[in-house]
Design a protein around this motif. Sequence first.
Motif, PDB file in Angstrom:
ATOM      1  N   ILE A 679       0.837  -1.206   0.000  1.00  0.00           N
ATOM      2  CA  ILE A 679       0.000   0.000   0.000  1.00  0.00           C
ATOM      3  C   ILE A 679       0.863   1.244   0.000  1.00  0.00           C
ATOM      4  CG2 ILE A 679      -1.725   1.311   1.265  1.00  0.00           C
ATOM      5  CD1 ILE A 679      -2.519  -1.417   2.552  1.00  0.00           C
ATOM      6  N   LYS A 680       1.884   1.230   0.825  1.00  0.00           N
ATOM      7  CA  LYS A 680       2.750   2.404   0.904  1.00  0.00           C
ATOM      8  C   LYS A 680       3.354   2.711  -0.454  1.00  0.00           C
ATOM      9  CE  LYS A 680       4.107   2.081   5.738  1.00  0.00           C
ATOM     10  NZ  LYS A 680       5.162   1.591   6.614  1.00  0.00           N
ATOM     11  N   LYS A 681       3.714   1.657  -1.146  1.00  0.00           N
ATOM     12  CA  LYS A 681       4.298   1.894  -2.465  1.00  0.00           C
ATOM     13  C   LYS A 681       3.281   2.544  -3.385  1.00  0.00           C
ATOM     14  CE  LYS A 681       7.698  -1.734  -2.897  1.00  0.00           C
ATOM     15  NZ  LYS A 681       8.146  -2.799  -3.800  1.00  0.00           N
ATOM     16  N   VAL A 682       2.050   2.048  -3.312  1.00  0.00           N
ATOM     17  CA  VAL A 682       1.025   2.584  -4.197  1.00  0.00           C
ATOM     18  C   VAL A 682       0.780   4.058  -3.930  1.00  0.00           C
ATOM     19  CG1 VAL A 682      -1.433   2.517  -4.701  1.00  0.00           C
ATOM     20  CG2 VAL A 682      -0.125   0.398  -4.592  1.00  0.00           C
ATOM     21  N   ILE A 683       0.759   4.436  -2.655  1.00  0.00           N
ATOM     22  CA  ILE A 683       0.433   5.838  -2.394  1.00  0.00           C
ATOM     23  C   ILE A 683       1.653   6.730  -2.523  1.00  0.00           C
ATOM     24  CG2 ILE A 683      -1.580   5.328  -0.985  1.00  0.00           C
ATOM     25  CD1 ILE A 683       0.093   5.888   1.455  1.00  0.00           C
ATOM     26  N   GLY A 684       2.779   6.209  -2.917  1.00  0.00           N
ATOM     27  CA  GLY A 684       3.857   7.115  -3.275  1.00  0.00           C
ATOM     28  C   GLY A 684       5.100   7.077  -2.407  1.00  0.00           C
ATOM     29  N   PHE A 685       5.216   6.075  -1.529  1.00  0.00           N
ATOM     30  CA  PHE A 685       6.480   5.924  -0.816  1.00  0.00           C
ATOM     31  C   PHE A 685       7.429   5.143  -1.718  1.00  0.00           C
ATOM     32  CE2 PHE A 685       3.865   6.477   3.040  1.00  0.00           C
ATOM     33  CZ  PHE A 685       4.641   7.418   3.686  1.00  0.00           C
ATOM     34  N   SER A 686       8.684   5.538  -1.739  1.00  0.00           N
ATOM     35  CA  SER A 686       9.640   4.788  -2.534  1.00  0.00           C
ATOM     36  C   SER A 686      10.147   3.604  -1.720  1.00  0.00           C
ATOM     37  CB  SER A 686      10.805   5.678  -2.936  1.00  0.00           C
ATOM     38  OG  SER A 686      11.518   6.046  -1.793  1.00  0.00           O
ATOM     39  N   ASN A 687      10.779   2.676  -2.395  1.00  0.00           N
ATOM     40  CA  ASN A 687      11.382   1.543  -1.684  1.00  0.00           C
ATOM     41  C   ASN A 687      12.311   2.043  -0.595  1.00  0.00           C
ATOM     42  OD1 ASN A 687      10.239  -0.599  -3.088  1.00  0.00           O
ATOM     43  ND2 ASN A 687      11.691  -0.347  -4.772  1.00  0.00           N
ATOM     44  N   ARG A 688      13.041   3.097  -0.928  1.00  0.00           N
ATOM     45  CA  ARG A 688      14.005   3.637   0.012  1.00  0.00           C
ATOM     46  C   ARG A 688      13.296   4.133   1.278  1.00  0.00           C
ATOM     47  NH1 ARG A 688      16.059   8.674  -0.117  1.00  0.00           N
ATOM     48  NH2 ARG A 688      17.878   8.939   1.230  1.00  0.00           N
TER      49      ARG A 688
END
Lengths: 776, 240
Positions: A679-688
């Motif tokens: 989910i975090k990735k989808v809303i715009g958090f990068s892997n980093r």
Amino acid sequence: MKLLLNLVRKDFKRNKVITTALAVFLVLSALMMAGGLRVTGAMISSVKGLNEMAVSPEYIQMHKGAFDKEALDHFVEIHDYIKDSLTVKMLDVRNANFIYQGETLEKCLMDNGFVVQNNGFDFLLNMNNEIDVVQDGEIGVPVFYAQELGIKAGDVIIVHEGDYRKELKVSTIIRDSSMNSALASSKRFLISQSDMAEISSYMGEWEYCFEFLLKDGASTSVLAKDYMDAGMPSNGVGITGSILRLMNTFSYGLVAFIIIAISLLLIIISVLCLSYIIRATMSEEHAAIGAMKAIGFPEKTIEKLYQIKYSILLLAAAVIGYSAAIPFGDFFSSSVIRYCGSGSGEWMKWVFPFIGIILLSLIVLLECRRIIRRNLKSTVVELMREEEQIKKQGHYSLPSRGLKYRNLTIAIGELKCRWKEYVVIFLVFVFSSFLMLLPLNMKSTVENPSFITYMGVGQSDIRIDIQYTDNLTKQKDAVTSYLENDSEIEKAAIYKNGYVQSQNGLGEWEYIRVENGDESVFPLEYLEGSAPVGSKEMALSYLNASELGKKVGDSITVKYQGADLIFTVSGIYQDITYGGKTAKAAIDFDENDVEVYIVYLNVKDGVSIAKKTDELRTVLTVGKITPVNEFVAQTLSGIMDDMSLVEGTAIVIALLLIILITVMFLQLVTAKEHSAIAIKKVIGFSNRDIRIQFGIRILVIQFMGIVVGTIFANSLGGVIFGLMLSSMGASKITMLVDPLTAYLLCPAAQLLVVFITVIVGTKVVEKYHIRDQIME
Amino acid sequence: MIKVEQISKSFNNLEILNNVSFEIKRGDFVGVMGPSGSGKSTLLYSISQMDSVSGGRILFEGRNLSEMPEVELSEFRLTKMGFVFQNAQMLKNLSIFNNIILPGLIAKKETVHIIRERASKLMKRMEIEGLEERDVREVSGGQLQRASICRAMINNPEILFLDEPTGALNSAATDQVLAILEDLNHEGMTIMTVTHEPRVAAKAKKVLYIQDGQIAACKEFLTVTDHERELDKWLMELTH
Ligand SMILES: Nc1ncnc2c1ncn2[C@@H]1O[C@H](COP(=O)(O)OP(=O)(O)OP(=O)(O)O)[C@@H](O)[C@H]1O
Ligand SMILES: [Mg+2]
């Protein structure tokens, strides 16, 4: 069964990292357990073997000066509980009289003497634990010196006095059941009868040890009392065999004790991790278990599946742990074996670890079964709908001023909601920083100059012992007058030491060592009360006070030269020298009764202590001159050597432990938070970002763990160290921490290791995809 | 606005997408249909670069997404794209409201105040006001789905991607969501939705039919009103 094994194999494959981490944990605890017990077994066998072969005495009375031999023989005759007795004549020789490889033994703290091989008991043994025989011109060197100075067979030791010189060839290294350990302050060199006669005509001072063996059931305290009552020669200390054994056990047993303590803690940690892992994998596998149950897998089979899995792991761990414990244990028991030989009970070092491993396996298996059973109780429906099973975790709120440090806010917020998941890893972090710091702190405590206060003297730079001379007073005067005229010396004080007798709580008469001198020159910190003032006050060492049952303000009666002297106890101090039993009072010892004069001195600022020591050694040849820090180091050298060994091991284990737990934890937690990551990735958090968040969470936990561990190491560590030293006479140790290593290097090393592990361990985040969530 | 040029995607040497090209214009409403496993979701993920492609280019306003570094891409997803999935997924440790505003706060493009205002407005519009402080597990599937549309909209994205947004919803809830999508598109929002329900696709202005990793057919509707029947007929022809 085949099906089960197949399932187990699949399970191993699927959870590779977790399984490996778990296996390493189990192997480590098995190794420590088996290793600790192997050291214990080897030590017991070794010490027992030496005592048996050498037939160590059960009571020793030291004496200097003339005595009535007939009276002593009579005493032995009329007391039929005495099985055997022996008078050992020891020729005390000053350390300056010994030369090894061009240097005197002055830098060694030990009192050295020559003896010939005893008859009957208290034998000095060679490295094969055989009664040693030396020929003329040969010398047997105590194993202590072989260890400290590297003296070996074939070397040459020169004894000299004035123009007299004698070369002695080292024929053997000898084991001495009563004076082996670094904690015993004298060491005996073995020479032949005719060499003894020759050397004694040029140097040295005779000292006698009256040694006794008792019949079964007889107690040494009875002997001590009868001996004293009969007025037998007793110008010196009386030591019981049990004290000697205690001293030996203490110096050899410390390592075993520490390893076993570490292994017990490791086992607790392993079981904690295990239950955590089982719970975590169970909750991940709820659906799978539910499905198994739904298609009619009996509960027993599922339980068996898990049990087989953990049994296989455990079996492997046990085998590896036991085998690895062989070199591991041998490494740590090498010192006791060098000092005492292998002994006759070598089976112990094979059987003890075996029993330990079986116990460990039982504990782990039972714990496994308990956790699995509890988890299997849930019904099929509950298992299938695991989502609803998870309790509400609680929320964190986002700051109303916006997310300045988004990763920090999110990481801390999640930590707040899920702190329960971090308890195990927190405990491991606490434990490992404690494990790393404790030996470090002990070492820095001992190396700190103020540690000398635990040795019953105030802080000073150099100590001079004046003893073994026919003309003690003259020598003392020479030393004092030299020191008075030395402009590089800031201050000095001289203390007269002698023995008086005092009655202990059981009514037995005991010798206590009394120091007489100006106690205000080098002020000592007292546990209770203060230094004695005037001629009516006496300060007691902690061990003496507790043994005599005295408190500050009590009165104490001591016997000196047949007369009773009454003192008031003015204070209690800590002292680990002379068996911990000392006192300070203004007793005016007769010149002949002075055991030793000790001078303490401080050099002026800017004067090198080492240089001054060298200078004094060349000028004041009669005294034994030691820098105080070396004095401390040598007194505790046995412990400190072991401590350095333990320190290295502790650091390796601690770092390994935190790497393991971090890897394991990351594996579990990323799996568990799979969907949150996606989910975090989808809303715009990068892997980093996501990796940083994991890093923050773990490092915050670790930081807290280190803080708690450090506090423990300072407080609890002081208690542990105090316990270790309490048998020697210290009761309250304040850890003197080296702030650079303890508060900076150590935490930094741990944080760095975890930091790197997090970088590697969170790489997996990149693979997580929202797709896998939707497909579920 | 988005130009997809000959993208290919394979998993384990298995071609899922094979030289797919098409274009999405600003204000478009694209529906993607096709049999299960045909690569619809994969197409969506490839365009938004949540999946890397094995060949081809995706141009978003002239910039090539397939060559953009990951950090920049996530920034792009954060500010220019909104996503809604079948099982609305939200972070369990945040309330519904905080879940909605989180992307806004991360983007830091606007003040917290503006973001909160917008979130409240969106929630009102989606008729889920009053659920702000609820836990993610304390609301119905339809409510959660509307909340995730709010979240997707919080940064005023330029395009909204949806993958089976009504897949887990009952008929009434589906209607609500469809109405919202229609409204949003009217206001100028570009939308691309994957669906297998003709009822949903019927709202689109353009429907792509994916089969065997390729666009097997494409239909554009000229009128904006009810073209469900028209679509059904088209689909019947395609599948036989
Ligand atoms: N991570 C993956 N690894 C291997 N193959 C995958 C992976 N993800 C998808 N696939 C395969 O790619 C193909 C397309 O998947 P995709 O999810 O795009 O299908 P879809 O059209 O969305 O189907 P549905 O309508 O069922 O959602 C499928 O055959 C699927 O098995
Ligand atoms: Mg799909």
